[in-house]
Design a protein around this motif. Sequence first.
Motif, mmCIF file in Angstrom:
data_model
loop_
_atom_site.group_PDB
_atom_site.id
_atom_site.type_symbol
_atom_site.label_atom_id
_atom_site.label_comp_id
_atom_site.label_asym_id
_atom_site.label_seq_id
_atom_site.Cartn_x
_atom_site.Cartn_y
_atom_site.Cartn_z
ATOM 1 N N TYR A 1 6.454 -103.647 52.983
ATOM 2 C CA TYR A 1 7.664 -103.881 52.188
ATOM 3 C C TYR A 1 7.411 -103.551 50.721
ATOM 4 O O TYR A 1 8.265 -102.958 50.052
ATOM 5 C CB TYR A 1 8.133 -105.327 52.325
ATOM 6 C CG TYR A 1 8.637 -105.676 53.701
ATOM 7 C CD1 TYR A 1 9.863 -105.191 54.152
ATOM 8 C CD2 TYR A 1 7.899 -106.470 54.560
ATOM 9 C CE1 TYR A 1 10.332 -105.497 55.415
ATOM 10 C CE2 TYR A 1 8.356 -106.781 55.821
ATOM 11 C CZ TYR A 1 9.577 -106.293 56.243
ATOM 12 O OH TYR A 1 10.038 -106.595 57.492
ATOM 13 N N ALA A 2 6.242 -103.915 50.205
ATOM 14 C CA ALA A 2 5.911 -103.604 48.814
ATOM 15 C C ALA A 2 5.836 -102.090 48.605
ATOM 16 O O ALA A 2 6.364 -101.565 47.612
ATOM 17 C CB ALA A 2 4.589 -104.263 48.429
ATOM 18 N N LEU B 1 10.883 -96.438 46.978
ATOM 19 C CA LEU B 1 12.322 -96.405 46.745
ATOM 20 C C LEU B 1 12.647 -96.418 45.247
ATOM 21 O O LEU B 1 13.490 -95.641 44.785
ATOM 22 C CB LEU B 1 13.003 -97.582 47.441
ATOM 23 C CG LEU B 1 14.518 -97.617 47.368
ATOM 24 C CD1 LEU B 1 15.112 -96.413 48.094
ATOM 25 C CD2 LEU B 1 15.045 -98.913 47.951
ATOM 26 N N SER B 2 11.955 -97.255 44.483
ATOM 27 C CA SER B 2 12.200 -97.290 43.034
ATOM 28 C C SER B 2 11.779 -95.980 42.374
ATOM 29 O O SER B 2 12.398 -95.540 41.399
ATOM 30 C CB SER B 2 11.480 -98.481 42.384
ATOM 31 O OG SER B 2 10.088 -98.344 42.503
ATOM 32 N N PHE C 1 7.369 -99.854 50.348
ATOM 33 C CA PHE C 1 8.739 -99.348 50.469
ATOM 34 C C PHE C 1 9.500 -99.529 49.157
ATOM 35 O O PHE C 1 10.211 -98.619 48.718
ATOM 36 C CB PHE C 1 9.468 -100.057 51.619
ATOM 37 C CG PHE C 1 10.835 -99.516 51.882
ATOM 38 C CD1 PHE C 1 11.009 -98.301 52.525
ATOM 39 C CD2 PHE C 1 11.962 -100.215 51.481
ATOM 40 C CE1 PHE C 1 12.269 -97.799 52.777
ATOM 41 C CE2 PHE C 1 13.230 -99.725 51.724
ATOM 42 C CZ PHE C 1 13.381 -98.512 52.370
ATOM 43 N N VAL C 2 9.345 -100.670 48.504
ATOM 44 C CA VAL C 2 10.022 -100.921 47.224
ATOM 45 C C VAL C 2 9.506 -99.967 46.151
ATOM 46 O O VAL C 2 10.294 -99.416 45.359
ATOM 47 C CB VAL C 2 9.840 -102.400 46.798
ATOM 48 C CG1 VAL C 2 10.266 -102.627 45.354
ATOM 49 C CG2 VAL C 2 10.620 -103.314 47.726
ATOM 50 N N VAL C 3 8.199 -99.737 46.117
ATOM 51 C CA VAL C 3 7.621 -98.822 45.127
ATOM 52 C C VAL C 3 8.153 -97.406 45.325
ATOM 53 O O VAL C 3 8.577 -96.738 44.372
ATOM 54 C CB VAL C 3 6.076 -98.855 45.196
ATOM 55 C CG1 VAL C 3 5.464 -97.704 44.414
ATOM 56 C CG2 VAL C 3 5.558 -100.183 44.679
#
Length: 183
Positions: A167-168, A174-175, A170-172
Amino acid sequence: PNTSISMPAKTSGMTESTSASKKNSSGMRGTPSTGSNGCTSLTVKERASMKARERKRTPSGRDGPLVVKKSTTSEKERRERTWSAWRIRAANIIEHDYFDTAIGLVIVANVGVMVFDTNANAECQETTCSGLGLIVMSYFFLLVYTLELLARLSVYQCDAFRSHWTYADFVVVLSGYVELVLE
């Protein structure tokens, strides 16, 4: 060995013909043999079964939750049975210490580039003062993070989401793409 333990018989007012078809007070079917001293004879195995049954009961008298045995097959054996050869090879690469070290070095290098980029933009009065080299390096890091995430998702599939690090990542990623679109 058929070792017997004697204990007082509990018939609770039932005749022997009715108690043979119903459960007795110990929860066992049938009538245990009664010795000459009026005690019921139980084998060690029957006594252990009774104790196990009593331990499984909850305070309310109902059976407790089922005990689930852990699988005896290892993760590696399960993979060899169900995964394709390329998935096994890719998992071996992703799980290797050198891979983690390489990704760690990429992260440290990315932090260094971000610090350098932030300092360059702080000294500049224009909207962006980053040189072409810093922009290319930022795209390179985003590409590495994307490939790592895609590799983990293709190898582990739905199991990849059991790890909070996925999840981390994925957030990196995506951002990074949101920043790319907004520039």
